[in-house]
Design an enzyme around this catalytic site. Structure first.
Site, PDB file in Angstrom:
ATOM      1  N   ARG A 155       0.849  -1.198   0.000  1.00 41.00           N
ATOM      2  CA  ARG A 155       0.000   0.000   0.000  1.00 41.00           C
ATOM      3  C   ARG A 155       0.880   1.242   0.000  1.00 41.00           C
ATOM      4  O   ARG A 155       1.560   1.537   0.986  1.00 41.00           O
ATOM      5  CB  ARG A 155      -0.932   0.022   1.213  1.00 41.00           C
ATOM      6  CG  ARG A 155      -1.774   1.305   1.266  1.00 41.00           C
ATOM      7  CD  ARG A 155      -2.975   1.210   2.187  1.00 41.00           C
ATOM      8  NE  ARG A 155      -2.644   1.174   3.595  1.00 41.00           N
ATOM      9  CZ  ARG A 155      -3.541   1.285   4.576  1.00 41.00           C
ATOM     10  NH1 ARG A 155      -4.829   1.432   4.263  1.00 41.00           N
ATOM     11  NH2 ARG A 155      -3.187   1.229   5.831  1.00 41.00           N
ATOM     12  N   ASP A 215      -3.541   3.304  14.398  1.00 40.15           N
ATOM     13  CA  ASP A 215      -2.715   3.803  13.309  1.00 40.15           C
ATOM     14  C   ASP A 215      -3.208   5.190  12.933  1.00 40.15           C
ATOM     15  O   ASP A 215      -4.013   5.794  13.662  1.00 40.15           O
ATOM     16  CB  ASP A 215      -2.703   2.838  12.124  1.00 40.15           C
ATOM     17  CG  ASP A 215      -4.079   2.689  11.456  1.00 40.15           C
ATOM     18  OD1 ASP A 215      -5.024   3.420  11.831  1.00 40.15           O
ATOM     19  OD2 ASP A 215      -4.197   1.840  10.557  1.00 40.15           O
TER      20      ASP A 215
END
Length: 547
Positions: free
Chosen positions: A178, A462
């Site tokens: 990603r 996160d």
């Protein structure tokens, strides 16, 4: 923190590109040919990227003026058409359990060895994009693809460090990468005087070093694309990846992608995004945490759509359930996978009774979340910790005996605009308010210190979850006349008391990631929450503080 500058102009074909930082062994990654690819991508696509970011700002101005997102009239034919995406490669047919995490060498080895079907190596929400982290991650992935990656943990005179090595290739998870979103620059790489896209830097450098080997193994390259808001942004990815394929001598469509539907505008363009990438797309993913953040951001001027505290905004909330079911229906109609999202819980350590009970409760929440996903028709799911893989796998194995369940068409689902934007019911508790402050400060401190993935109170936090906390605080504080469930006004005095109470909540700063940067993180959050204008992304002003 002042940025260290090490200008380095590159001669030859990539003249005009400068690298303004240094990390160990970076010259082996940033070869003249790699820099030529990066420079070519920037010159060809940067104007389009900037135009699309401008379109985002125009769209948000429409929402701020009271407008509501809706399905596009000009693309109705795409939604009504009878078309399907290209056939999926064999390696991506069974994706029932995917593990995600940052790109440091230890994580890369553990994730590839974890027993998951796929590993999403994350340069985005779980990586703090320091130059050293980016170079270390690219180097780790190159060595992993080559099969040579090892890592030895720090040891001592009394106890040597532990050696980590990769399992044989056939026993490894399928690697997916990603890159960062379109909104993020890579400030350390400048082309003709301007910073290049972090998205293209991450994706192109990975493909440059690994595409040939991965293609020979019929393993891609495979990417996860984040933060898209429109079909035009998907089309930009399609064009840029086609450019990379041509430059590297890859067959057209060799680079396969999965798109995270993690913005509210993108939920209204799922068909269109699949169509724009139809030659290379493998599926869509319910990026639930960023999606919640996007809902808050999109409706920041809509006082009737303020969300309750994060713990009450589960996937059973009507607007989230509608989004999930529409994604499944859309993907399966088009021959693509519908991937589920991340449960934030992680295993709780400790052998005392309270820890055992807390661990059982956390695992029960994970099991229930995965059962909801597989029952709804998802083809796979995410976990953040290797210990959760057997739990997720057991649930999917029981309910999904085949490699996927694209045959579950969900034709009974009818989702309209109002379903996707339905306001949520709930409250704000004192613990919820103070918890948001703590999560945001602690995560931001760790991020500024180079750590992008942090366990806090048995949840894996996160950038996406920190953004929820930050956005909710701004939304609550600027909504006026909101109260906690005990009647306390939600105002800046409450925020100040939460800051004052942080030392007691946090405990010994030396024992937590980024503890030395807590005061700096408090300052950043204080400025962002007091600002009259909502900052689009927490990581934009914070990035200026990274080396």
């Amino acid at each position: 923190m002042a940025e260290r500058q090490h200008p380095k102009a590159t001669p030859g074909a990539a003249a005009g590109i400068e690298i303004t930082a240094q990390a160990a062994e970076q010259d082996a990654l940033l070869t003249p040919a790699a820099l030529e690819l990066l420079a070519g991508l920037h010159r060809r696509y940067e104007a389009t990227r900037q135009a699309l970011l401008g379109a985002r700002r125009e769209r948000q101005a429409f929402f701020d003026a009271g407008g509501l997102p809706d399905f596009r009239e000009d693309t109705a034919a795409i939604r009504a058409g009878d078309w399907r995406v290209a056939p999926l490669p064999a390696a991506l047919l069974d994706r029932r359990v995917e593990i995600t995490g940052p790109v440091d060498p230890k994580m890369v080895i553990n994730a590839l060895n974890s027993g998951a079907n796929c590993y999403m190596a994350d340069f985005e929400d779980s990586t703090s994009p320091t130059w050293d982290n980016l170079m270390t991650g690219q180097r780790a992935l190159r060595e992993a693809v080559a099969g040579s990656l090892t890592f030895t943990s720090p040891g001592s005179d009394a106890r040597p460090g532990k050696l980590y090595t990769l399992k044989p290739f056939r026993e490894q998870a399928v690697l997916m990468v990603r890159p960062r979103g379109w909104h993020l620059d890579e400030k350390h790489v400048r082309v003709d005087g301007s910073a290049m896209s972090g998205s293209l830097f991450d994706a192109a450098l990975f493909c440059f070093h690994n595409a040939e080997v991965l293609a020979a193994k019929d393993r891609g390259p495979y990417l996860y694309l984040p933060k898209l808001q429109s079909m035009e942004e998907a089309a930009l990815w399609n064009d840029a990846l086609g450019h990379i394929e041509q430059a590297l001598g890859l067959a057209e469509g060799r680079i396969k992608v999965t798109v995270l539907i993690e913005t509210l505008p993108a939920a209204f363009e799922m068909d269109e995004i699949l169509h724009a990438l139809r030659g290379r797309i493998a599926g869509l993913n319910c990026g639930r945490w960023d999606y919640m953040f996007s809902y808050i951001k999109t409706f920041r001027a809509h006082r009737d759509r303020v969300l309750p505290e994060r713990g009450q905004v589960t996937m059973t909330q009507p607007f989230l359930r509608a989004y999930s079911e529409l994604l499944i229906q859309t993907c399966h109609r088009r021959g693509a996978h519908a991937m589920g999202g991340m449960a934030a819980q992680i295993p709780v350590g400790g052998s005392d009774e309270a820890s055992i009970e807390a661990n059982q409760a956390a695992l029960a929440k994970v099991r229930a979340d995965k059962l909801r996903e597989v029952t709804a028709g998802h083809d796979g799911t995410w976990v953040a910790h290797p210990a959760l893989i057997p739990i997720a796998r057991a649930v999917f194995d029981e309910r999904m005996p085949g490699k996927h369940q694209q045959h579950v068409l969900r034709e009974e689902v009818t989702v309209g605009r109002d379903d996707l934007i339905k306001p949520s019911l709930g409250t704000i508790t004192r613990e919820g308010f103070e918890g948001n402050v703590e999560v945001c400060v602690r995560y931001l401190a760790a991020w500024l210190d180079g750590n992008g993935c942090v366990p806090i109170h048995n949840l894996m936090e996160d950038a996406a979850t920190a953004e929820i906390a930050r956005a909710q605080l701004w939304s609550w504080l600027h909504s006026h006349e909101l109260h906690l469930d005990d009647g306390t006004p939600v105002d800046f005095a409450l925020l100040e008391r939460a800051f004052i109470g942080l030392p007691k909540r946090i405990g010994d700063r030396a024992r937590i990631p980024g503890g030395s940067r807590i005061n700096e993180a408090i300052g950043v959050l204080d400025r962002l929450t007091h600002a009259d204008e909502f900052e689009e992304f927490l990581t934009l002003p914070a990035y200026a503080r990274l080396d």
